[in-house]
Design an enzyme around this catalytic site. Structure first.
Site: not given
Ligand code: FE2
Length: 413
Positions: A314, A212, A308, A209, A151, A56, A58
């Site tokens: 993020w 979360e 991630d 996802h 997203q 996982h 991005h």
């Molecule tokens: Fe993610």
């Protein structure tokens, strides 16, 4: 080619591993330490392990932290805002440069198998096209699964559903989703139905996802597990994050586990990301906000750990080291017993290989000669010392090799 004096996971003897035509051709225990002949790789008693698996990450957003603005609140939702500012600046060259730089970091840290979530809420789908192109171009070096990840929602973003279908046509390997971010609960459930239908239509895996958020009422996981079970594809489905489970009432969670177990779905937790992003609306005490890795594992369910983000809107740290995610995960989830340590590497190897449905994974005769050499003799010592990756071998060829770092001077004690 031979690798001599290697240790293998859960074994005590030394091993010689022979490689022919890119495959493991023989794996034999040695009576004693061997002297290296020309062409041998001498593992010097260190651990030879299957490559790390990053299930996982991005990649489209990697290395963009602070562009054009920093996420100052540190919340997930400000991260989504910052990313939507960065998205119009995406172009093929920008994506290729950042992704290759990130992949180099991952290779240097022993990763060969990657699942990456690529944002489809962009009418140009430039990141999706570029990642599918890079996946094909780099297939001899790395296995990359591309997830079509909406997203900003499938039903809460203009044309979101059509963009997901377009991503499938472009060649995404996995269908994603973000039901807790859809405008309403109804749209969240509708998005789960839509993504399962897409997976069935295009014969793809699923990775959502899911929940979360710290909201204990965010319960899309039960809906996803049930829909997956009904469709008969539980084993092809992964629920990522599921951080709301941290805040679920124990009685509800106990009921939920029955369904989760029956469904056969897999889980991914991202410890560094979740400890950073969750609990942001708490004062004190602050929730840790990780899903129940310990309890899911104890109940016989499959959980992989992931990074991630690497330096993105993020999460503005990250360095490609899955051992760091594992270290955080075991601490935060209070999995610090001896039994947890001796099989710790499962979380960043076999478990993630299973959820990604990787074929021929592992150091087994006849499998592709993919392996990493770690400084440390076993799971416990590699974890404790945050062992270095000394060698990354793919189909018998060296992707990366490094000299172990050594102390050159020390005060006498
Ligand atoms: Fe993610």
């Amino acid at each position: 080619m031979r690798i001599i004096n290697a240790r293998l996971r859960q074994k005590t003897e030394l091993y010689t591993i022979e490689i022919e035509k890119g495959l493991f051709s023989a794996i034999n225990a040695q009576d004693k330490s061997l002297a290296a002949s020309e062409g041998d790789i001498d593992a010097r008693g260190q651990l030879l392990c299957a490559p790390f698996v990053e299930p996982h990450i991005h990649l489209d957003a990697a290395l963009t932290a602070g562009e054009p603005e920093w996420n100052r609140s540190g919340t997930l939702f400000e991260g989504i805002e910052r990313w939507s500012q960065r998205k119009p600046m995406l172009n093929r060259e920008d994506i290729r440069r950042r992704v290759k730089e990130t992949l180099a970091l991952l290779i240097d840290n022993g990763v060969q198998h990657i699942r990456t979530h690529i944002d489809t809420t962009d009418p140009s789908l430039i990141a999706m096209r570029t990642l599918c192109e890079l996946r094909d171009e780099l297939k001899d070096v790395l296995d990359i699964q591309v997830v079509a990840f909406p997203q900003e929602g499938i039903h809460s973003y203009p044309n979101g559903e059509a963009l997901m279908a377009q991503a499938m046509e472009i060649g995404a390997d996995v269908v994603g989703g973000i039901p807790h971010f859809e405008y309403t609960r109804e749209l969240g459930e509708k998005s789960v139905k839509t993504l399962i239908q897409l997976a069935l239509k295009y014969d793809r895996l699923v990775d959502v996802h899911c929940d979360e958020i710290d909201d204990p009422n965010s319960r899309f996981l039960e809906f996803l597990a049930h829909e997956a079970m009904q469709a008969g594809i539980g084993d092809r489905v992964t629920a990522s994050h599921t951080t709301a489970m941290h805040s679920y009432d124990n009685a509800y969670c106990s009921k939920l586990f029955r369904l989760l177990k029956h469904s056969g779905i897999h889980f991914v937790s991202c410890p560094t990301e979740s400890i950073h992003l969750q609990g942001r609306f708490d004062s004190y005490p602050k929730r840790r906000g990780l899903t129940r890795v310990k309890e899911l594992t104890a109940a016989g369910m499959n959980v992989g750990l992931a990074q991630d983000s690497i330096f993105d809107p993020w999460y503005s740290l990250g360095n490609g080291k899955l051992l760091r995610s594992l270290d955080f995960g075991l601490h935060i989830c209070q999995m610090m017993g001896y039994d947890d340590f001796v099989r710790a590497l499962d979380f960043i190897t076999d478990n993630s290989a299973k959820l990604m449905q990787l074929k021929n994974y592992g150091i087994v005769e006849g499998h592709p000669a993919n392996a990493i050499l770690l400084s440390g003799e076993d799971d416990y010592s590699v974890l404790r010392n945050q062992g270095e990756v000394l060698l990354n071998l793919r189909h018998g060829k060296i992707l990366m090799q490094r000299q172990p770092s050594t102390v050159t001077q020390r005060v006498s004690l």
